[in-house]
Design a protein around this motif. Sequence first.
Motif, PDB file in Angstrom:
ATOM      1  N   VAL A  47       0.647  -1.036   0.000  1.00 30.00           N
ATOM      2  CA  VAL A  47       0.086   0.054   0.110  1.00 30.00           C
ATOM      3  C   VAL A  47       0.930   1.211   0.011  1.00 30.00           C
ATOM      4  O   VAL A  47       0.188   2.346   0.328  1.00 30.00           O
ATOM      5  CB  VAL A  47      -0.910  -0.046   1.503  1.00 30.00           C
ATOM      6  N   ALA A  80      -2.942  -2.150   4.827  1.00 32.30           N
ATOM      7  CA  ALA A  80      -3.810  -0.927   5.138  1.00 32.30           C
ATOM      8  C   ALA A  80      -2.927  -0.177   6.040  1.00 32.30           C
ATOM      9  O   ALA A  80      -1.850  -0.741   6.726  1.00 32.30           O
ATOM     10  CB  ALA A  80      -5.068  -1.172   5.924  1.00 32.30           C
TER      11      ALA A  80
ATOM     12  N   SER D  12      -9.082   3.252   8.130  1.00 32.91           N
ATOM     13  CA  SER D  12      -7.883   3.267   6.922  1.00 32.91           C
ATOM     14  C   SER D  12      -8.723   3.823   5.590  1.00 32.91           C
ATOM     15  O   SER D  12      -9.695   3.152   5.372  1.00 32.91           O
ATOM     16  CB  SER D  12      -7.323   1.630   6.898  1.00 32.91           C
ATOM     17  N   LYS D  15      -5.642   1.364   1.765  1.00 28.87           N
ATOM     18  CA  LYS D  15      -5.572   0.161   1.967  1.00 28.87           C
ATOM     19  C   LYS D  15      -5.784  -0.976   0.602  1.00 28.87           C
ATOM     20  O   LYS D  15      -6.133  -0.267  -0.360  1.00 28.87           O
ATOM     21  CB  LYS D  15      -6.773  -0.469   3.096  1.00 28.87           C
TER      22      LYS D  15
END
Lengths: 96, 96, 96, 96, 96
Positions: A47, A80, D12, D15
């Motif tokens: 990510v 995440a 979040s 992600k």
Amino acid sequence: MQIGKIIGTAVSTKKDEKLEGLRLQIVEYIEPSGKSTGSHVVAVDSVGAGVGEVVLVACGSSARLTETSKEKPVDAIIMAIVDELAGEGSVYYKNY
Amino acid sequence: MQIGKIIGTAVSTKKDEKLEGLRLQIVEYIEPSGKSTGSHVVAVDSVGAGVGEVVLVACGSSARLTETSKEKPVDAIIMAIVDELAGEGSVYYKNY
Amino acid sequence: MQIGKIIGTAVSTKKDEKLEGLRLQIVEYIEPSGKSTGSHVVAVDSVGAGVGEVVLVACGSSARLTETSKEKPVDAIIMAIVDELAGEGSVYYKNY
Amino acid sequence: MQIGKIIGTAVSTKKDEKLEGLRLQIVEYIEPSGKSTGSHVVAVDSVGAGVGEVVLVACGSSARLTETSKEKPVDAIIMAIVDELAGEGSVYYKNY
Amino acid sequence: MQIGKIIGTAVSTKKDEKLEGLRLQIVEYIEPSGKSTGSHVVAVDSVGAGVGEVVLVACGSSARLTETSKEKPVDAIIMAIVDELAGEGSVYYKNY
């Protein structure tokens, strides 16, 4: 998933060929409060997370279910970046 | 993955036939700082790592995703030799 | 894999039918030096190991990749009897 | 499965795309008596559990066997809300 | 597998639909000597084990390899009731 903070990067030139191009981040596991648990993991980043960020790490076979890690010999992935960890009426961590 | 240092080799003549020819390295898990965690694992070597080297170990089903370990009853593999473990402005470990 | 010493056998008559005929060994995990870690596992024997022997145990899905354990509900297998555990210039354990 | 109590939610925005729409609950593992074990996990909620509820968490590849989590990079799922934990003649926990 | 003693049952009405009809037993992990390790797991019963019985628990994907647990989101199964745990010339536990 486990909560962790990225504290650095692992560099390796001699490695399994399937790992070419993967970014290996050193993650220190933390409690929701931010306190270190004393344990670490080296996780593949899927990510774009950088040093200092609080992230979620998935381990085991689940770590291979992103486009980045598919069918590779990796057992931990950052899937995440955490914005906030909050309970009812309390905030454990926030990043904004 | 976990960070570890190879401290030796396990020799076995009586073993599952799928293990023939695999090199079994004894790895002591360490923290990024180099301090031992007190735990060990015996891992199959897929990258030609030797005693004294700092390596990354993948565990579980992910350990079977290298050419060396495919469909074999092994749960830990050395898939990278570590050159450097570094944070922002700090180096935990370097091998060069 | 983890290093362990077989300290006994588990006997069970009421069990999942796929376990019929499997030998269930009680293994005490040890460090390379031979010191007990204080943890145990009950593992299926695939190599004819007996009480007192030092063995390697593979856990998780990898435990099902021997002829003995294929598609059975077992999560730990003895896949090697250890002859020697040795570092550079030092022997942790030998059985000969 | 492990017993835990939901103590909050992880938010979040950056992600893995497969995580879109999943609810990530922070679970504190507890003993049957209700005492915290000191460990936490962030688990995907598949049963509509909220903060304060006692739940069961399944980890590893099993965490992907609900409709909610199928083929996603998650390693922990809340698959039941606990009404009661009881032994013979004793109740450890009840929620009614 | 781990050795444990069933100390109770978990009751849940709100749960993943694949769990309908499964019996969820609370197991306290024990050493071969019978001493508690202080850890617990909630495991699906596939052998008709009851409170007070000493059992073997298989975890992870292996927990889904019984008829009872096939393709269900469970990560721990009771797959044997222990009659005896014995070493050479010593009996750790017997149930007869």
